[in-house]
Design a protein around this motif. Structure first.
Motif, mmCIF file in Angstrom:
data_model
loop_
_atom_site.group_PDB
_atom_site.id
_atom_site.type_symbol
_atom_site.label_atom_id
_atom_site.label_comp_id
_atom_site.label_asym_id
_atom_site.label_seq_id
_atom_site.Cartn_x
_atom_site.Cartn_y
_atom_site.Cartn_z
ATOM 1 N N VAL A 151 0.841 -1.200 0.000
ATOM 2 C CA VAL A 151 0.000 0.000 0.000
ATOM 3 C C VAL A 151 0.870 1.241 0.000
ATOM 4 N N ARG A 152 1.899 1.245 0.834
ATOM 5 C CA ARG A 152 2.772 2.421 0.918
ATOM 6 C C ARG A 152 3.469 2.723 -0.409
ATOM 7 N N ARG A 153 3.778 1.682 -1.196
ATOM 8 C CA ARG A 153 4.440 1.932 -2.483
ATOM 9 C C ARG A 153 3.445 2.053 -3.636
ATOM 10 N N GLY A 154 2.150 1.962 -3.334
ATOM 11 C CA GLY A 154 1.135 2.164 -4.360
ATOM 12 C C GLY A 154 0.896 0.991 -5.278
ATOM 13 N N ALA A 155 1.242 -0.229 -4.838
ATOM 14 C CA ALA A 155 1.005 -1.412 -5.674
ATOM 15 C C ALA A 155 -0.492 -1.658 -5.819
ATOM 16 N N VAL A 156 -0.896 -2.139 -6.973
ATOM 17 C CA VAL A 156 -2.316 -2.424 -7.208
ATOM 18 C C VAL A 156 -2.659 -3.839 -6.768
ATOM 19 N N ILE A 157 -1.789 -4.810 -7.046
ATOM 20 C CA ILE A 157 -1.994 -6.188 -6.628
ATOM 21 C C ILE A 157 -0.898 -6.577 -5.643
ATOM 22 N N SER A 158 -1.290 -7.080 -4.485
ATOM 23 C CA SER A 158 -0.339 -7.534 -3.471
ATOM 24 C C SER A 158 -0.552 -9.022 -3.246
ATOM 25 N N THR A 159 0.440 -9.828 -3.629
ATOM 26 C CA THR A 159 0.362 -11.281 -3.444
ATOM 27 C C THR A 159 1.513 -11.709 -2.539
ATOM 28 N N PRO A 160 1.253 -11.905 -1.259
ATOM 29 C CA PRO A 160 2.334 -12.257 -0.335
ATOM 30 C C PRO A 160 2.924 -13.633 -0.620
ATOM 31 N N SER A 161 4.227 -13.708 -0.545
ATOM 32 C CA SER A 161 5.053 -14.914 -0.683
ATOM 33 C C SER A 161 5.331 -15.248 -2.139
ATOM 34 N N LEU A 162 6.576 -15.645 -2.377
ATOM 35 C CA LEU A 162 7.018 -15.996 -3.723
ATOM 36 C C LEU A 162 6.248 -17.196 -4.260
ATOM 37 N N ARG A 163 5.938 -18.159 -3.390
ATOM 38 C CA ARG A 163 5.265 -19.363 -3.888
ATOM 39 C C ARG A 163 3.867 -19.063 -4.417
ATOM 40 N N TYR A 164 3.160 -18.130 -3.770
ATOM 41 C CA TYR A 164 1.836 -17.784 -4.286
ATOM 42 C C TYR A 164 1.926 -16.850 -5.490
ATOM 43 N N GLN A 165 2.984 -16.071 -5.579
ATOM 44 C CA GLN A 165 3.191 -15.265 -6.785
ATOM 45 C C GLN A 165 3.412 -16.183 -7.983
ATOM 46 N N LEU A 166 4.236 -17.209 -7.787
ATOM 47 C CA LEU A 166 4.494 -18.166 -8.865
ATOM 48 C C LEU A 166 3.229 -18.953 -9.208
ATOM 49 N N ALA A 167 2.511 -19.393 -8.182
ATOM 50 C CA ALA A 167 1.280 -20.157 -8.412
ATOM 51 C C ALA A 167 0.253 -19.310 -9.166
ATOM 52 N N SER A 168 0.144 -18.041 -8.811
ATOM 53 C CA SER A 168 -0.802 -17.155 -9.487
ATOM 54 C C SER A 168 -0.435 -16.980 -10.954
ATOM 55 N N GLY A 169 0.882 -16.869 -11.220
ATOM 56 C CA GLY A 169 1.325 -16.752 -12.600
ATOM 57 C C GLY A 169 0.991 -17.981 -13.418
ATOM 58 N N VAL A 170 1.165 -19.157 -12.808
ATOM 59 C CA VAL A 170 0.838 -20.405 -13.500
ATOM 60 C C VAL A 170 -0.654 -20.486 -13.796
ATOM 61 N N VAL A 171 -1.485 -20.131 -12.829
ATOM 62 C CA VAL A 171 -2.941 -20.205 -13.017
ATOM 63 C C VAL A 171 -3.395 -19.235 -14.106
ATOM 64 N N ARG A 172 -2.813 -18.044 -14.135
ATOM 65 C CA ARG A 172 -3.215 -17.062 -15.165
ATOM 66 C C ARG A 172 -2.870 -17.548 -16.566
ATOM 67 N N LEU A 173 -1.792 -18.323 -16.693
ATOM 68 C CA LEU A 173 -1.373 -18.819 -18.003
ATOM 69 C C LEU A 173 -2.052 -20.134 -18.387
ATOM 70 N N ALA A 174 -2.600 -20.838 -17.403
ATOM 71 C CA ALA A 174 -3.192 -22.155 -17.656
ATOM 72 C C ALA A 174 -4.513 -22.018 -18.410
#
Length: 258
Positions: free
Chosen positions: A215-238
């Protein structure tokens, strides 16, 4: 941020948001249905952090309760600089065979309340030229797991659209998209999650710290942890057919665990 208003502040992520914001010297407005829990929390925050802690008892599935919170967000007295739309509930039921009244309550809390409170907060913040809205979505927004996924998909999409509209106003909008988090959420919803491995779980303290930093840096999407960032990327491409198949697998897994 000034004063922060947190919905669902009596337990789970909301409770952690209240503590981290208070210890960072922000006054807080605590919103939930449980007056006893809120009052106890407010006393603890005042004693431990020396901040102002308001208690606002409201049921966000009730329009009158929702409007009381919206009125507080519009107020110029000790104005709210950060809204945390965190309130939510776990249904633990299938849609077709389930209780429609419970589905409607969930829709009110996790969709309509986010809409109404974001409108109230953003309007007041834009007039002041500063502020932030943090809406708690979920990685479930990317899946096909019943109405909970649908609600969180709406929250994520709505927040992205709001962020676009707010660009240049001094006000930001962020969607927090965590995975499984160790809180009371599943227990209160009587959801058996014993089948899920420990690696799937996140710590509430880390999730909230990441969200507030984003929030302080103005990010629009905040996905905590690298593993969920990677999982989210996989799901978006699947392919969506694969996502739907995973949704059926999850339902079978949850059914077998109960």
């Amino acid at each position: 941020m000034g004063t922060a208003l947190v919905t669902g502040a009596s337990a789970g992520l909301g409770l952690e948001f209240a503590w981290q914001l208070a210890t960072a010297r922000h006054d807080v407005v605590l919103v939930a249905r449980d007056e006893e829990r809120l009052t106890r929390l407010a006393e603890q925050l005042r004693a431990a952090a020396g901040v102002r802690a308001e208690v606002l008892v409201a049921d966000l599935s009730d329009r009158a309760g929702m409007e009381r919170v919206a009125d507080r967000l519009r107020s110029d007295e000790n104005p709210v600089g950060l809204l945390v739309n965190n309130a939510g509930l776990g249904l633990n039921q299938r849609f077709v065979e389930g209780d429609l009244a419970r589905e409607e309550d969930a829709l009110e809390v996790m969709v309509r309340a986010v809409l109404v409170l974001s409108h109230a907060a953003a309007g007041a913040m834009v007039e002041r030229g500063r502020g932030a809205v943090l809406n708690v979505a979920s990685v479930a927004a990317l899946l096909a797991s019943g109405t909970y996924s649908a609600h969180k998909a709406w929250v994520r999409s709505f927040t992205e659209g709001l962020a676009v509209e707010l660009r240049g106003t001094g006000v930001t909008a962020t969607a927090l998209c965590p995975g499984f988090v160790h809180t009371e959420f599943h227990e209160r919803g009587r959801i058996d999650v014993s089948a899920y491995p420990e690696i799937a779980w996140l710590n509430a303290e880390d999730v909230v710290a990441t969200a507030l930093a984003d929030v302080r840096r103005g990010a629009v999407i905040s996905t905590p942890s690298l593993r969920y960032q990677l999982a989210s990327g996989v799901v978006r491409l699947a392919p969506r057919s694969a996502v739907r198949a995973f949704g059926r697998y999850r339902k079978a897994l949850e059914g077998g665990a109960q």
